[in-house]
Design a protein around this motif. Sequence first.
Motif, short mmCIF file in Angstrom:
data_model
loop_
_atom_site.label_atom_id
_atom_site.label_comp_id
_atom_site.label_asym_id
_atom_site.label_seq_id
_atom_site.Cartn_x
_atom_site.Cartn_y
_atom_site.Cartn_z
N ASP A 53 -14.15 -6.08 -16.94
CA ASP A 53 -13.29 -5.88 -18.11
C ASP A 53 -11.81 -5.96 -17.72
O ASP A 53 -11.03 -6.60 -18.41
CB ASP A 53 -13.57 -4.53 -18.77
CG ASP A 53 -14.88 -4.50 -19.54
OD1 ASP A 53 -15.49 -5.58 -19.77
OD2 ASP A 53 -15.30 -3.38 -19.91
N TYR A 54 -11.45 -5.31 -16.64
CA TYR A 54 -10.05 -5.31 -16.23
C TYR A 54 -9.56 -6.72 -15.89
O TYR A 54 -8.48 -7.13 -16.32
CB TYR A 54 -9.81 -4.37 -15.04
CG TYR A 54 -8.37 -4.42 -14.63
CD1 TYR A 54 -7.40 -3.79 -15.39
CD2 TYR A 54 -7.96 -5.19 -13.54
CE1 TYR A 54 -6.05 -3.89 -15.06
CE2 TYR A 54 -6.63 -5.28 -13.20
CZ TYR A 54 -5.68 -4.64 -13.97
OH TYR A 54 -4.35 -4.75 -13.66
N PHE A 55 -10.35 -7.45 -15.11
CA PHE A 55 -9.94 -8.80 -14.70
C PHE A 55 -10.28 -9.86 -15.74
O PHE A 55 -9.95 -11.03 -15.56
CB PHE A 55 -10.56 -9.16 -13.36
CG PHE A 55 -9.98 -8.39 -12.20
CD1 PHE A 55 -8.66 -8.55 -11.84
CD2 PHE A 55 -10.76 -7.50 -11.48
CE1 PHE A 55 -8.12 -7.85 -10.77
CE2 PHE A 55 -10.23 -6.79 -10.41
CZ PHE A 55 -8.91 -6.97 -10.06
N ASN A 56 -10.95 -9.47 -16.81
CA ASN A 56 -11.36 -10.38 -17.87
C ASN A 56 -12.21 -11.54 -17.33
O ASN A 56 -11.96 -12.71 -17.62
CB ASN A 56 -10.15 -10.91 -18.65
CG ASN A 56 -10.55 -11.50 -19.98
OD1 ASN A 56 -11.51 -11.06 -20.60
ND2 ASN A 56 -9.83 -12.52 -20.42
N VAL A 57 -13.18 -11.17 -16.52
CA VAL A 57 -14.14 -12.12 -15.97
C VAL A 57 -15.54 -11.58 -16.24
O VAL A 57 -15.71 -10.42 -16.60
CB VAL A 57 -13.94 -12.34 -14.45
CG1 VAL A 57 -12.57 -12.94 -14.15
CG2 VAL A 57 -14.16 -11.07 -13.66
#
Length: 73
Positions: A53-57
Amino acid sequence: MFNFSKQLKTLRLAKNLTQKQLADKIGASERGIQNYELDLRKPTYDTLIALADYFNVSIDFLVGRTDKLSINK
């Protein structure tokens, strides 16, 4: 063979974050991030979700099941 620890470190450095900053952003400990990057521990499912979620991967990207960076939405 795929290396999660290198993948995580690459993503973190691409955002110019320290291990402590990343830990704070995902609700983990700095020691936990260190252990993941040193390949001493594997992250829990909840931590994988937080990292993705944080890295949007996708989680698949984090664990080396795909080389596609983006998430299909």
